[in-house]
Design an enzyme around this catalytic site. Sequence first.
Site, short mmCIF file in Angstrom:
data_model
loop_
_atom_site.label_atom_id
_atom_site.label_comp_id
_atom_site.label_asym_id
_atom_site.label_seq_id
_atom_site.Cartn_x
_atom_site.Cartn_y
_atom_site.Cartn_z
CG ASP A 295 -14.43 19.67 19.97
OD1 ASP A 295 -14.20 20.60 19.17
OD2 ASP A 295 -15.53 19.10 20.03
CB CYS A 296 -12.22 24.32 19.31
SG CYS A 296 -11.54 23.79 17.72
#
Length: 776
Positions: A295-296
Amino acid sequence: MSKKISLNLFKLLLITQILFPCLVSISLVESRAPFACDPRDGLTRSLRFCRANLPIHVRVSDLLGRLTLQEKIRLLVNNAAAVPRLGIQGYEWWSEALHGVSNVGPGVKFGGAFPGATSFPQVITTAASFNQSLWEQIGRVVSDEARAMYNGGIAGLTYWSPNVNIFRDPRWGRGQETPGEDPVLAGKYAASYVRGLQSATGNRLKVAACCKHYTAYDLDNWNGVDRYHFNARVSKQDLADTYDVPFKACVVEGKVASVMCSYNQVNGKPTCADPDLLKGTIRGQWGLNGYIVSDCDSVGVMYDTQHFTATPEESAAATIKAGLDLDCGPFLAIHTDLAVRRGLLSVADVDMALANTITVQMRLGMFDGEPSAQPYGNLGPRDVCTPAHKQLALEAARQGIVLLKNSMSSLPLSTSRHRTVAVIGPNSDVTVTMIGNYAGVACGYTSPLQGISRYAKTIHQAGCSDVACNANNLFGAAEAAARQADATVLVMGLDQSIEAEFRDRAGLLLPGRQQELVSRVARASRGPTVLVLMSGGPIDVSFAKNDPRVRAIIWAGYPGQAGGAAIADVLFGTTNPGGKLPMTWYPQSYVAKVPMTTMGMRPSGGYPGRTYRFYKGPVVYPFGHGMSYTSFKQSLAQAPNKLQVLLDTSLYTTKNTTLSSNAIRVKHANCDSLSFPLHIDVENTGSMDGTHTLLLFSTPPAGKWTPNKQLVGFHRVHVAAGSKQQVKINIHACKHLSVVDEFGIRRIPMGAHTLHIGDDLKQSISLQANLEGIKT
């Protein structure tokens, strides 16, 4: 120069000026430059990795052998750098397509020939249709539009969707993005949508989907705890029985090309650095054919916020060695080099990660030269926001709308008796609210007010200036409108200011003074009052459920670009509603007993448990609730009453290890022989054609197993008034009649299992172990 020549020259120049922008536009749309292996580039076209007739693993190996370490490192992140000397362009991996092509990620830019894309209902709404073919069809349309936009140079081919986390807690701001609280429903949604998106032909992909956020991620920001700091303490039983189920379905059944690990820790380890979760489970047990992405900024979060390692290069090494292939964020591009130089990570580890990402790019055709010559290379602007796609968005909204209450058969409204309708509420004339989050730019909108105006004369009053509804100064005008109308429709609920990513709700009641507005307008209304709710999460509307003046309640979720038209079609009976709730609607009192941080699914002490599978307390509306304008009768046409469970004779085991509390390990059973069909007759006993959503549940034998029913299958069937249809649902004992023990081991209990069809029909099936095959 003669006048004739100069006039012809002028005409030529004029034609050129008119045509040239069009030619430029066409070329920009129709023929994007090749990502790699341009056939016009003599330098690269003869390289082995460019030869489309070679096996992909050979091509990948060739490319890796040509890259320097620095070039490799810059390919480990979402904004992968170009490698000009090998004719490879830069690539942005991060695009989103949760329920339509979205510009949330940097990989998609709307504009020019692509001003928007079809915006389908939010996932929680589409899940309420319980229609697997619809989910797959939406996926195919979204990927058509995604490919068209890629061809136009304004989108990627890797889409980080769908979100298949379990909607465990009703306050979660991102529950709207998920298929609901049931793991079987979420798994079937995941596999169906992924199959549609990827539209795989052999090993080739149309686009690459990604199931997220793995695992046990369902808290964003609650009571001072946020997703970056949260350590989800999860039992082996709940992980195998609930949280991992949709991800396994995504990989094993949907053949997804990517899985995204989450921000949170699970039992003290960041998910993106846990080799048991990544290499062990996703790639090892489930056999992922694709890449794992963070995830970012979660790799950065692991070091900066969670302080998981002493140095950043140790974090970089930990993630790659655990099985992470791609970092959404800059962390690996910055710190991997030092990790290799310090001996924390080998070049072979980096190569393994890149082999997984480059393989997916090759399966997408990105190394096959000219895009327009490839499958889907002909898709362009004419294939986005088509009439058929818009119609599907409308149909999806119609199928997802749930009728919660309909006292005195007040709905459907009549165009002859209800000629004037008061349309009231902060969501009564909204557009962008209807597409929820992770959305793009819609093709166009029909608001509820516009939809209702197609059927009747409308009197519109907002009642509240927004969903927060902190003042009552507009209530008087709303009451006056209700007094003048033949019927009143209140469109209330939530929006992204109340529930969203990084915004969990504190409670389950309608915001501000919305409840007061509903009650006052219902008292004032001359005709029937209908409450329409827009929301992702459940709302405690007990007051309206129990108020005889509120004749009907409809939940529309976030119904997408055509939501207003669908709502009006249901209100006036053009559409007979058939949606069912994909999550439990709890009373407000429930959340006082349940911290969002408690991950346990099962009840314990004063803790009431979660979801319909384990929580047995009072509800506002149960999972699977949904009414129709007609009535249906279900009857069992054909079903077995016993099933022999054969043991896999190839296994060397003992009776004691296989049988525990009279239950057989699934991996020791001969699962291929353990499926059977259930034939159910569905009769429409009413006077209106309608769609019935058949839900099939099972309960294990009494004993140590939690005796709660769980969904095992569902089928949506259209039945004309007065007619009958037979539905077949296949039951697979290893999948549907198994339970998970406290050690996370899936077992099939022997004895009498009960199948529940709806609320009133039951069938008992006895499972008996055949132990002759066990070798001792």
